[in-house]
Design a protein around this motif. Structure first.
Motif, PDB file in Angstrom:
ATOM      1  N   ASN A  57     -17.417   4.135  16.190  1.00 46.19           N
ATOM      2  CA  ASN A  57     -17.329   2.906  15.406  1.00 46.19           C
ATOM      3  C   ASN A  57     -17.381   3.183  13.905  1.00 46.19           C
ATOM      4  N   GLN A  58     -18.207   4.138  13.516  1.00 49.09           N
ATOM      5  CA  GLN A  58     -18.309   4.484  12.103  1.00 49.09           C
ATOM      6  C   GLN A  58     -16.990   5.085  11.596  1.00 49.09           C
ATOM      7  N   TYR A  59     -16.424   5.989  12.347  1.00 49.00           N
ATOM      8  CA  TYR A  59     -15.148   6.594  11.946  1.00 49.00           C
ATOM      9  C   TYR A  59     -14.028   5.553  11.924  1.00 49.00           C
ATOM     10  N   ALA A  60     -14.004   4.683  12.922  1.00 51.45           N
ATOM     11  CA  ALA A  60     -12.969   3.652  12.979  1.00 51.45           C
ATOM     12  C   ALA A  60     -13.102   2.695  11.792  1.00 51.45           C
ATOM     13  N   LYS A  61     -14.321   2.306  11.471  1.00 52.37           N
ATOM     14  CA  LYS A  61     -14.542   1.412  10.332  1.00 52.37           C
ATOM     15  C   LYS A  61     -14.052   2.065   9.049  1.00 52.37           C
ATOM     16  N   SER A  62     -14.364   3.324   8.873  1.00 48.05           N
ATOM     17  CA  SER A  62     -13.925   4.056   7.688  1.00 48.05           C
ATOM     18  C   SER A  62     -12.406   4.146   7.631  1.00 48.05           C
ATOM     19  N   LEU A  63     -11.793   4.440   8.758  1.00 52.74           N
ATOM     20  CA  LEU A  63     -10.340   4.559   8.825  1.00 52.74           C
ATOM     21  C   LEU A  63      -9.662   3.260   8.443  1.00 52.74           C
ATOM     22  N   TYR A  64     -10.090   2.144   9.058  1.00 55.77           N
ATOM     23  CA  TYR A  64      -9.436   0.875   8.795  1.00 55.77           C
ATOM     24  C   TYR A  64      -9.725   0.368   7.388  1.00 55.77           C
ATOM     25  N   SER A  65     -10.865   0.702   6.866  1.00 57.92           N
ATOM     26  CA  SER A  65     -11.167   0.362   5.477  1.00 57.92           C
ATOM     27  C   SER A  65     -10.216   1.105   4.543  1.00 57.92           C
ATOM     28  N   LEU A  67      -7.246   2.205   5.318  1.00 57.55           N
ATOM     29  CA  LEU A  67      -5.911   1.643   5.509  1.00 57.55           C
ATOM     30  C   LEU A  67      -5.751   0.331   4.750  1.00 57.55           C
ATOM     31  N   ARG A  68      -6.804  -0.504   4.753  1.00 57.31           N
ATOM     32  CA  ARG A  68      -6.739  -1.762   4.002  1.00 57.31           C
ATOM     33  C   ARG A  68      -6.635  -1.504   2.509  1.00 57.31           C
ATOM     34  N   THR A  69      -7.373  -0.517   2.006  1.00 62.61           N
ATOM     35  CA  THR A  69      -7.292  -0.161   0.594  1.00 62.61           C
ATOM     36  C   THR A  69      -5.885   0.323   0.254  1.00 62.61           C
ATOM     37  N   LEU A  70      -5.325   1.157   1.108  1.00 63.34           N
ATOM     38  CA  LEU A  70      -3.966   1.639   0.909  1.00 63.34           C
ATOM     39  C   LEU A  70      -2.974   0.484   0.902  1.00 63.34           C
ATOM     40  N   ARG A  73      -3.189  -1.364  -2.401  1.00 63.74           N
ATOM     41  CA  ARG A  73      -2.517  -0.608  -3.462  1.00 63.74           C
ATOM     42  C   ARG A  73      -1.002  -0.727  -3.349  1.00 63.74           C
ATOM     43  N   ALA A  74      -0.486  -0.600  -2.145  1.00 62.47           N
ATOM     44  CA  ALA A  74       0.964  -0.707  -1.939  1.00 62.47           C
ATOM     45  C   ALA A  74       1.436  -2.116  -2.285  1.00 62.47           C
ATOM     46  N   ASN A  75       0.650  -3.120  -1.933  1.00 62.55           N
ATOM     47  CA  ASN A  75       0.999  -4.496  -2.238  1.00 62.55           C
ATOM     48  C   ASN A  75       1.030  -4.704  -3.750  1.00 62.55           C
TER      49      ASN A  75
END
Length: 134
Positions: A57-65, A67-70, A73-75
């Motif tokens: 869960n910790q790794y998944a939360k970090s990953l999706y966070s 991805l949202r930041t990315l 930035r792209a937006n």
């Protein structure tokens, strides 16, 4: 006939060597995943499912966070690019003298007035006569 037999033997030898080579490469390729799985199996016995779930869960939360930041930035980059293109297009339109003329508002006013009249009369029950004339 001797040449055909020779070609057949060469072809057979070539295929045998190719099959042997493929087998060796396949064995090398699957060695790492199986070694990793065996190591994981030994180490997994020392972990509880609860701790594995927490780590996941910790790794998944970090990953999706991340991805949202990315995505943000792209937006932002895309919005800046679109704004720049719009600004350049407006400047190019102003240079060439092609200014957009406003649309005729008389037809819009008539249809809006007709809609208002029809809706007010329909609430009174006399909409059929006024819509036919509009």
């Amino acid at each position: 006939m001797g040449k055909l037999k020779s070609y057949q033997k060469q072809f057979q030898t070539l295929l045998d060597k190719g099959i042997d080579n493929a087998e060796i490469r396949h064995k090398r390729m699957v060695t790492r995943p199986f070694d990793f799985a065996e190591k994981l199996e030994k180490e997994a016995k020392s972990y509880s499912f609860k701790s594995v779930r927490q780590a996941h869960n910790q790794y998944a939360k970090s990953l999706y966070s991340s991805l949202r930041t990315l995505n943000e930035r792209a937006n932002g980059y895309a919005a800046d690019l679109i704004a720049r293109i719009d600004k350049e297009a407006a400047a190019a339109g102003a240079k060439s003298g092609n200014s957009k003329q406003p649309a005729k508002k008389t037809s819009t006013r008539r249809s809006t007035t007709a809609k208002k009249t029809a809706s007010s009369q329909s609430s009174r029950g006399t909409a059929s006569t006024s819509t036919a004339s509009a």
